[in-house]
Motif scaffolding. Structure first.
Motif, PDB file in Angstrom:
ATOM      1  N   ASP A   1      55.665  42.175  30.551  1.00  0.00           N
ATOM      2  CA  ASP A   1      55.501  41.333  29.367  1.00  0.00           C
ATOM      3  C   ASP A   1      55.199  39.908  29.753  1.00  0.00           C
ATOM      4  OD1 ASP A   1      58.265  43.087  27.852  1.00  0.00           O
ATOM      5  OD2 ASP A   1      56.099  43.414  27.636  1.00  0.00           O
ATOM      6  N   ALA A   2      55.208  39.673  31.064  1.00  0.00           N
ATOM      7  CA  ALA A   2      54.986  38.300  31.506  1.00  0.00           C
ATOM      8  C   ALA A   2      53.542  37.891  31.250  1.00  0.00           C
ATOM      9  CB  ALA A   2      55.293  38.203  33.002  1.00  0.00           C
ATOM     10  N   GLU A   3      53.301  36.591  31.272  1.00  0.00           N
ATOM     11  CA  GLU A   3      51.948  36.077  31.104  1.00  0.00           C
ATOM     12  C   GLU A   3      51.206  36.299  32.421  1.00  0.00           C
ATOM     13  OE1 GLU A   3      52.017  31.983  30.024  1.00  0.00           O
ATOM     14  OE2 GLU A   3      49.943  31.970  29.290  1.00  0.00           O
ATOM     15  N   VAL A   4      50.085  36.993  32.371  1.00  0.00           N
ATOM     16  CA  VAL A   4      49.376  37.357  33.593  1.00  0.00           C
ATOM     17  C   VAL A   4      48.217  36.394  33.845  1.00  0.00           C
ATOM     18  CG1 VAL A   4      48.025  39.138  34.750  1.00  0.00           C
ATOM     19  CG2 VAL A   4      49.997  39.788  33.358  1.00  0.00           C
ATOM     20  N   PHE A   5      48.265  35.725  34.996  1.00  0.00           N
ATOM     21  CA  PHE A   5      47.179  34.850  35.428  1.00  0.00           C
ATOM     22  C   PHE A   5      46.438  35.593  36.532  1.00  0.00           C
ATOM     23  CE2 PHE A   5      48.327  30.752  33.484  1.00  0.00           C
ATOM     24  CZ  PHE A   5      49.609  31.042  33.039  1.00  0.00           C
ATOM     25  N   ARG A   6      45.265  36.080  36.207  1.00  0.00           N
ATOM     26  CA  ARG A   6      44.589  36.916  37.181  1.00  0.00           C
ATOM     27  C   ARG A   6      43.370  36.215  37.741  1.00  0.00           C
ATOM     28  NH1 ARG A   6      44.686  43.179  37.840  1.00  0.00           N
ATOM     29  NH2 ARG A   6      43.601  43.187  39.833  1.00  0.00           N
ATOM     30  N   PHE A   7      43.370  36.030  39.070  1.00  0.00           N
ATOM     31  CA  PHE A   7      42.209  35.486  39.741  1.00  0.00           C
ATOM     32  C   PHE A   7      41.267  36.632  40.095  1.00  0.00           C
ATOM     33  CE2 PHE A   7      42.757  30.999  40.607  1.00  0.00           C
ATOM     34  CZ  PHE A   7      44.068  30.813  40.216  1.00  0.00           C
ATOM     35  N   ALA A   8      40.011  36.478  39.793  1.00  0.00           N
ATOM     36  CA  ALA A   8      39.059  37.526  40.140  1.00  0.00           C
ATOM     37  C   ALA A   8      37.673  36.928  40.179  1.00  0.00           C
ATOM     38  CB  ALA A   8      39.114  38.657  39.112  1.00  0.00           C
ATOM     39  N   ALA A   9      36.847  37.453  41.046  1.00  0.00           N
ATOM     40  CA  ALA A   9      35.462  36.998  41.053  1.00  0.00           C
ATOM     41  C   ALA A   9      34.627  37.817  40.082  1.00  0.00           C
ATOM     42  CB  ALA A   9      34.883  37.089  42.463  1.00  0.00           C
ATOM     43  N   TRP A  10      35.106  39.048  39.796  1.00  0.00           N
ATOM     44  CA  TRP A  10      34.370  39.914  38.890  1.00  0.00           C
ATOM     45  C   TRP A  10      35.335  40.466  37.851  1.00  0.00           C
ATOM     46  CZ3 TRP A  10      34.222  40.189  44.229  1.00  0.00           C
ATOM     47  CH2 TRP A  10      33.045  39.674  44.799  1.00  0.00           C
ATOM     48  N   GLU A  11      34.928  40.440  36.616  1.00  0.00           N
ATOM     49  CA  GLU A  11      35.810  40.872  35.535  1.00  0.00           C
ATOM     50  C   GLU A  11      35.932  42.374  35.477  1.00  0.00           C
ATOM     51  OE1 GLU A  11      34.120  38.510  32.188  1.00  0.00           O
ATOM     52  OE2 GLU A  11      36.009  39.091  31.247  1.00  0.00           O
ATOM     53  N   ASP A  12      37.079  42.843  35.093  1.00  0.00           N
ATOM     54  CA  ASP A  12      37.275  44.269  34.874  1.00  0.00           C
ATOM     55  C   ASP A  12      37.790  44.458  33.455  1.00  0.00           C
ATOM     56  OD1 ASP A  12      37.754  46.959  34.910  1.00  0.00           O
ATOM     57  OD2 ASP A  12      38.793  46.931  36.854  1.00  0.00           O
ATOM     58  N   PRO A  13      36.930  44.880  32.527  1.00  0.00           N
ATOM     59  CA  PRO A  13      37.361  44.978  31.122  1.00  0.00           C
ATOM     60  C   PRO A  13      38.463  46.007  30.914  1.00  0.00           C
ATOM     61  CG  PRO A  13      35.018  45.540  31.383  1.00  0.00           C
ATOM     62  CD  PRO A  13      35.524  45.236  32.720  1.00  0.00           C
ATOM     63  N   ALA A  14      38.621  46.949  31.873  1.00  0.00           N
ATOM     64  CA  ALA A  14      39.648  47.973  31.685  1.00  0.00           C
ATOM     65  C   ALA A  14      41.044  47.463  32.012  1.00  0.00           C
ATOM     66  CB  ALA A  14      39.336  49.175  32.573  1.00  0.00           C
ATOM     67  N   VAL A  15      41.115  46.295  32.611  1.00  0.00           N
ATOM     68  CA  VAL A  15      42.422  45.787  33.048  1.00  0.00           C
ATOM     69  C   VAL A  15      42.799  44.601  32.175  1.00  0.00           C
ATOM     70  CG1 VAL A  15      43.568  44.581  34.941  1.00  0.00           C
ATOM     71  CG2 VAL A  15      42.134  46.561  35.413  1.00  0.00           C
ATOM     72  N   HIS A  16      44.081  44.532  31.839  1.00  0.00           N
ATOM     73  CA  HIS A  16      44.499  43.440  30.967  1.00  0.00           C
ATOM     74  C   HIS A  16      44.966  42.242  31.772  1.00  0.00           C
ATOM     75  CE1 HIS A  16      46.822  41.042  28.181  1.00  0.00           C
ATOM     76  NE2 HIS A  16      47.840  41.153  29.003  1.00  0.00           N
ATOM     77  N   ALA A  17      44.585  41.060  31.323  1.00  0.00           N
ATOM     78  CA  ALA A  17      45.180  39.828  31.852  1.00  0.00           C
ATOM     79  C   ALA A  17      45.104  38.792  30.748  1.00  0.00           C
ATOM     80  CB  ALA A  17      44.421  39.347  33.086  1.00  0.00           C
ATOM     81  N   ASP A  18      46.135  37.946  30.688  1.00  0.00           N
ATOM     82  CA  ASP A  18      46.095  36.903  29.669  1.00  0.00           C
ATOM     83  C   ASP A  18      45.080  35.842  30.039  1.00  0.00           C
ATOM     84  OD1 ASP A  18      49.351  37.710  29.823  1.00  0.00           O
ATOM     85  OD2 ASP A  18      48.418  37.633  27.836  1.00  0.00           O
ATOM     86  N   TRP A  19      45.083  35.508  31.327  1.00  0.00           N
ATOM     87  CA  TRP A  19      44.148  34.506  31.832  1.00  0.00           C
ATOM     88  C   TRP A  19      43.279  35.155  32.906  1.00  0.00           C
ATOM     89  CZ3 TRP A  19      43.942  29.445  30.136  1.00  0.00           C
ATOM     90  CH2 TRP A  19      45.014  29.008  29.335  1.00  0.00           C
ATOM     91  N   TRP A  20      41.961  35.054  32.746  1.00  0.00           N
ATOM     92  CA  TRP A  20      41.044  35.459  33.811  1.00  0.00           C
ATOM     93  C   TRP A  20      40.521  34.185  34.452  1.00  0.00           C
ATOM     94  CZ3 TRP A  20      40.182  40.098  35.942  1.00  0.00           C
ATOM     95  CH2 TRP A  20      40.573  41.244  35.224  1.00  0.00           C
ATOM     96  N   LEU A  21      40.781  34.050  35.747  1.00  0.00           N
ATOM     97  CA  LEU A  21      40.450  32.788  36.419  1.00  0.00           C
ATOM     98  C   LEU A  21      39.369  33.055  37.471  1.00  0.00           C
ATOM     99  CD1 LEU A  21      44.194  31.864  36.684  1.00  0.00           C
ATOM    100  CD2 LEU A  21      42.525  30.781  35.186  1.00  0.00           C
ATOM    101  N   PRO A  22      38.218  32.378  37.381  1.00  0.00           N
ATOM    102  CA  PRO A  22      37.099  32.668  38.291  1.00  0.00           C
ATOM    103  C   PRO A  22      37.409  32.273  39.729  1.00  0.00           C
ATOM    104  CG  PRO A  22      36.582  30.774  36.899  1.00  0.00           C
ATOM    105  CD  PRO A  22      37.895  31.309  36.416  1.00  0.00           C
ATOM    106  N   ALA A  23      37.428  33.268  40.605  1.00  0.00           N
ATOM    107  CA  ALA A  23      37.772  33.048  42.006  1.00  0.00           C
ATOM    108  C   ALA A  23      36.512  33.129  42.877  1.00  0.00           C
ATOM    109  CB  ALA A  23      38.774  34.126  42.445  1.00  0.00           C
ATOM    110  N   PRO A  24      36.609  32.652  44.112  1.00  0.00           N
ATOM    111  CA  PRO A  24      35.440  32.747  45.003  1.00  0.00           C
ATOM    112  C   PRO A  24      35.073  34.201  45.269  1.00  0.00           C
ATOM    113  CG  PRO A  24      37.075  31.238  45.887  1.00  0.00           C
ATOM    114  CD  PRO A  24      37.714  31.916  44.735  1.00  0.00           C
TER     115      PRO A  24
END
Lengths: 249, 194, 557
Positions: free
Chosen positions: C376-399
């Motif tokens: 239930d925590a707020e998820v800050f997810r770093f990723a270079a490529w988005e995955d619509p099947a996975v949930h994250a509250d924040w998608w953060l553009p990574a290298p």
């Protein structure tokens, strides 16, 4: 000395990983397949087929056969049918050189090729925006309507020739000319070299007793050899009546 | 003279006039280089005396062609003269770290592979043999581009009929073929294409 | 005089004939044909100087060495780095198309919060608030890097640190439990083994660093009747590894543990087992029933296994029975077996087991694309490529690929310690930031990644052990300074430690483990080691344009 570039592909070493296919596509600026692409309409100058001995259950054995342009030396079928002279057997290197820019897209060569090693550009090449920055400058991009095939990574031969010329040499350093598929293979299943040079490892491998060529009886004298210690793999070289299925890609 | 032959002749001569004089003028459009570079200025003042001082072969055999900005920046990080072209170079390109978008007279299509290393080292050709004496000029040269094909006029050559060309004029495939034929050097299709 | 139609036609005839004596038709033909060959929508490669530089792929923890060809400053092709002592110039099939990944349509170029565009300022604000309000978990998919030490420093003050380990390392789990040596310090000494019994591990298809086993197998085993290195593949179906192995033993699915126990039993009965090892409770008959092999076949397999030592058993998943079999075979801590490659190693908490509840979870871009956390925590997810099947509250553009400098620790399950530095060779899009940079903004007292790398180079230099591998190799002891060492690293040198000593790891086992795998068998797919959520665009050649591979479960381009 005469130069006849060729390859010996050791089927016993091929694990079917596909690294050669991806490396080939990257080197040759092959576009990613459109959403509608199929194994028949795709462009795969290097194509690995999965083959089997036809048995089922415990006795079934599978292997992988990488197929590329066989660089036919004698009465090269595609060369003899092309109305545009868009393909030529280079007397200097033995490479069957395909010039997509000269091709008018009749696809007669695709019919003539016994190895199905030629591919047609059904669609204009399209890359996601910006991806064209990643294109290899040594290979021209083809438009739709032309046929292409493996040119034995001619861009790499060019680079080797240029490097030799800059150093004042006439002959290239063989280590400078390695096609993408040969370089990519994790098991070093492909040996590339000058088949006309007796001392060349590729030439020696081609003359070994386990070496064979696909459809040798057609007499096109392909310069891509295969090698296997397994008799059922060697038997794949010639189609046999009543023989098992060979799965095509 | 019959009316018919006069009319015919009139049309004939009109076509000749248009074809030989108006057509070449209409076919090409002149474009300005981003700045007026003068070869002679460099040759005299800064000791840049050889073509290869800026247009050099790299170690792997590649040819530098039109020098990149860092070659110019070796001397022109700041203005060292008073000319306007230099001001343009320094302010608009070097200081901003941008490559100067030169219009290349001898630009070939992407499917052409021409190795300067092979022609300079193996064949021993001099720059002027294909590129003329532009390197010694003190005038900037006009860049004329063919409206239809998009390539420089230098490829076809100045002469629209291709008769009475200067020895270095023209860079079409047939020009390459002529020289190769004269020297009996055979290369296959992919010897010059990629 | 009136102009008639005939006049017009005559005039036209004159013009047409006249034109033939001008360059017009010939020039127009020539120019038009050139025009038809130069459609503006056909992309052209960039023109510019071509350079070849060394770097390392950080897309998965194997850290393969790469030679990258750049034209006009952008990567236009990759190949393996021949002098890398582990990869030896090989790359995985997907790696060859990796240089195009940075422009994948699913490339993340902007901070996104609950689906709508946001900014780094907002993300920082939200994260700072989370840190102030409660503990934060940091999940790392590539432990051992300089960035990882940053994550650990941060989590010591603000919460917990957890890792996702790759399958090869997880399979070493039982040895960690029984010896106390962390799995991240253990490796398989493949280079010195004579017989390998693989229980479903895809050794020749995406297992450990590419090139490591494939080259070894190719040199010592392929196509030879009596090979130096015998690969026995125990697997229900004929995988690529099974098809290439010296022997393929087909067993009933899920019976690896039973067979391992049966083999151990057979070895005991023939007095070929190591001392101080408990006898498995499984009888040969039970093992035969479960596996589908006859008792004689199991005995024969056991004899074949030990006919040429050293022998090593490798499991695809953390299978205690296979690990126990290794103890029976005397492979633990022995040459050609399970070895300890480093003295000091950390045991990391698995991402699934970090104790919550957390206010926020920060997931680094090195974590596999399909990793999902039930929280239930707020998820800050770093990723270079988005995955619509996975949930994250924040998608953060990574290298993305080759976009950030990093250090490269040893590949998982490697028998020798290695270290290298990956230089950035591609410019990232403007909005990109790494998790390490983000955390450094939240807590400016954290050392930067560059500083940690610098310290590590100093330590490596001071230790005076190992060799630097370039086209020639040099002993570290022969280098002049730590700066010289770092410079070598930045041009693509790989440091390799001394070979492991035997006896570095010892397992205490009172009784044969209960026949249950510690976690579900890893579903082997051909994209196994590949971490990113997307496949390189050219991967379509492998499954869409040929029948070489099965299409991946997730829909990719």
């Amino acid at each position: 000395m005469k130069t006849r570039y060729g390859m010996v592909i050791d089927v016993d070493r091929c694990t079917g990983c596909g690294a050669c296919m991806v490396a080939c596509a990257a080197e040759n600026n092959v576009p990613p397949g459109s959403p509608r692409v199929t194994p028949r309409t795709g462009i795969t100058p290097m194509l690995v087929h999965k083959v089997s001995n036809g048995a089922d259950g415990e006795g079934r054995r599978e292997a992988f056969l990488p197929v590329t342009c066989m660089q036919c030396e004698h009465e090269t079928p595609c060369v003899s049918v092309c109305p545009q002279q868009a393909v030529q057997l280079d007397p200097a290197t033995g490479i069957v050189m395909q010039m997509p820019q000269r091709c008018l897209g009749c696809r007669y060569c695709m019919t003539a090729c016994p190895y199905h090693a030629r591919y047609f550009n059904w669609w204009d090449p399209a890359w996601p925006q910006g991806m064209e920055k990643s294109l290899n400058p040594g290979v021209a991009v083809r438009m739709r309507g032309v046929v292409e095939k493996c040119n034995l990574c001619h861009a790499r031969l060019h680079a080797a020739q240029e490097k030799a010329a800059a150093a004042g040499k006439r002959e290239i350093n063989p280590h400078d000319y390695v096609p993408a598929c040969v370089e990519a293979c994790p098991t070093r299943a492909i040996t590339f070299g000058n088949l006309a040079d007796e001392k060349d490892p590729a030439s020696q491998a081609a003359r070994s007793p386990e070496a064979f060529r696909l459809l040798a009886r057609l007499g096109t004298e392909p310069k891509v050899y295969y090698r296997s210690t397994r008799p059922w793999v060697r038997a794949l070289a010639e189609p046999d009546t009543g023989r098992k299925e060979v799965q095509h890609g | 003279m019959s009316r018919r032959s006069v009319t015919f002749g009139f049309g004939f001569l009109a076509a000749l006039a248009v074809g030989w004089f108006a057509f070449p003028r209409a076919l090409y459009v002149q474009r300005a280089q981003p700045l007026e570079f003068r070869h002679k200025t460099h040759a005299g003042k800064s000791g840049v005396t050889q073509c290869s001082d800026c247009h050099a072969l790299r170690e792997d055999g590649e040819f530098a062609g039109i020098p990149r900005m860092d070659t110019c920046a070796a001397c022109h990080t700041d203005r060292i003269g008073t000319s306007e072209p230099e001001a343009t170079l320094v302010d608009n390109y070097i200081k901003k770290g941008q490559e100067t978008p030169w219009l290349v007279y001898s630009r070939q299509p992407a499917n052409v592979w021409f190795s300067h290393a092979i022609h300079m080292r193996r064949a021993g050709l001099k720059c002027a043999e294909c590129h003329g004496t532009y390197g010694e000029s003190d005038q900037p040269r006009a860049y004329q581009v063919n409206r239809i094909s998009g390539y420089s006029r230098d490829i076809w050559g100045r002469s629209i009929s291709r008769f009475r060309r200067a020895p270095h004029e023209g860079m079409k495939m047939s020009d390459c073929e002529d020289c190769h034929r004269k020297r009996s050097i055979e290369v296959g299709c992919l010897g010059c294409h990629q | 005089m009136k102009l008639t139609r005939r006049d017009l036609l005559t005039l036209g005839g004159g013009v047409t004939t006249g034109l033939l004596f001008t360059p017009v038709p010939w020039k127009l033909l020539d120019d038009t044909s050139i025009w038809t060959q130069n459609w503006p929508w056909i992309p052209q490669p960039a023109r510019g100087p071509v350079e070849v530089k060394n770097s390392f792929c950080a897309l998965c923890p194997n850290g393969c060495g790469m030679r990258v060809r750049l034209a006009a400053g952008w990567p236009v092709g990759v190949s393996g780095m021949p002098h890398h002592p582990v990869n030896q110039g090989a790359l995985c099939p997907l790696g060859f198309g990796a240089h195009q990944l940075n422009w994948h349509p699913r490339r993340l170029r902007q901070v996104r919060h609950h689906g709508r565009a946001s900014s780094w300022t907002e993300a920082l604000g939200a994260f700072r608030k989370a840190c102030a309000a409660g503990p934060v978990a940091i999940i790392d998919g590539y432990p051992g890097r300089a960035a990882s030490s940053l994550f650990q420093s941060f989590s010591r003050r603000h919460g917990s640190y957890g890792v996702t380990l790759c399958a090869e390392e997880r399979a070493l789990g039982p040895y960690e439990t029984w010896s106390g040596v962390p799995a991240t310090a253990l490796g398989y000494d493949l280079e010195n083994t004579a017989t390998i019994v693989s229980f479903g591990a895809p050794l020749l298809d995406g297992w450990s660093a590419p090139g490591r086993f494939t080259r070894l197998w190719s040199e010592r085993s392929a196509g030879v009747t009596n090979p130096q290195l015998r690969l026995i593949q125990v697997e229900a179906s004929q995988s690529r590894t099974a098809a290439c192995a010296w022997r393929w033993v087909s067993i009933a699915p899920g019976s690896e543990a039973a067979l391992a126990a049966g083999l151990a039993r057979a070895l005991h009965e023939e007095h070929r087992a190591s001392e101080n090892v408990p006898m498995p409770p499984t009888t040969l008959a039970e093992a035969a029933t479960r596996s589908g092999l006859s008792e004689d076949a199991i005995r024969e397999l056991a004899r074949t296994m030990v006919a040429r030592g050293p022998v090593l058993a490798i499991a695809a998943a953390p299978e205690p029975a296979v690990a126990a079999l290794n103890i029976v075979l005397g492979a633990v801590g022995a040459r050609g077996g399970i070895v300890r490659r480093r003295q000091h190693a950390e045991s990391y908490a698995s991402a699934d087991s970090v104790k919550g509840p957390f206010r926020a979870v920060l997931i680094d871009s090195s974590v596999p694309g399909e990793f999902a956390l039930r929280t239930d925590a707020e998820v800050f997810r770093f990723a270079a490529w988005e995955d619509p099947a996975v949930h994250a509250d924040w998608w953060l553009p990574a290298p993305g690929f080759l976009e950030e400098p990093s250090d490269i620790p040893a590949a998982p399950a490697s028998s020798i310690e290695t270290y290298a530095l990956a230089v950035a060779l591609a410019s990232p899009p403007p909005e990109v930031r790494s998790a390490a940079q983000f955390l450094a903004q939240v807590n400016p007292s954290l050392a930067s990644v560059e500083k940690v790398i610098h310290e590590r180079c100093q330590q490596l230099f001071a230790a005076r052990t190992g060799h630097l591998h370039r086209e020639q190799s040099t002993a570290v002891a022969n280098l002049k300074s730590a700066e010289a060492l770092e410079k070598e690293f930045r041009s693509g040198a790989v440091w390799m430690g001394d070979p492991p000593r035997t006896g570095g790891v010892r397992c205490q086992l009172r009784e044969w483990p209960a026949q249950q795998a510690m976690d579900a068998p890893h579903a082997a797919t051909w994209t196994g080691g590949w971490i990113p959520a997307v496949l390189p665009p050219l991967a379509t050649k492998l499954y869409q344009e040929s029948s070489l591979r099965e299409p991946p479960a997730r829909s990719e381009i």
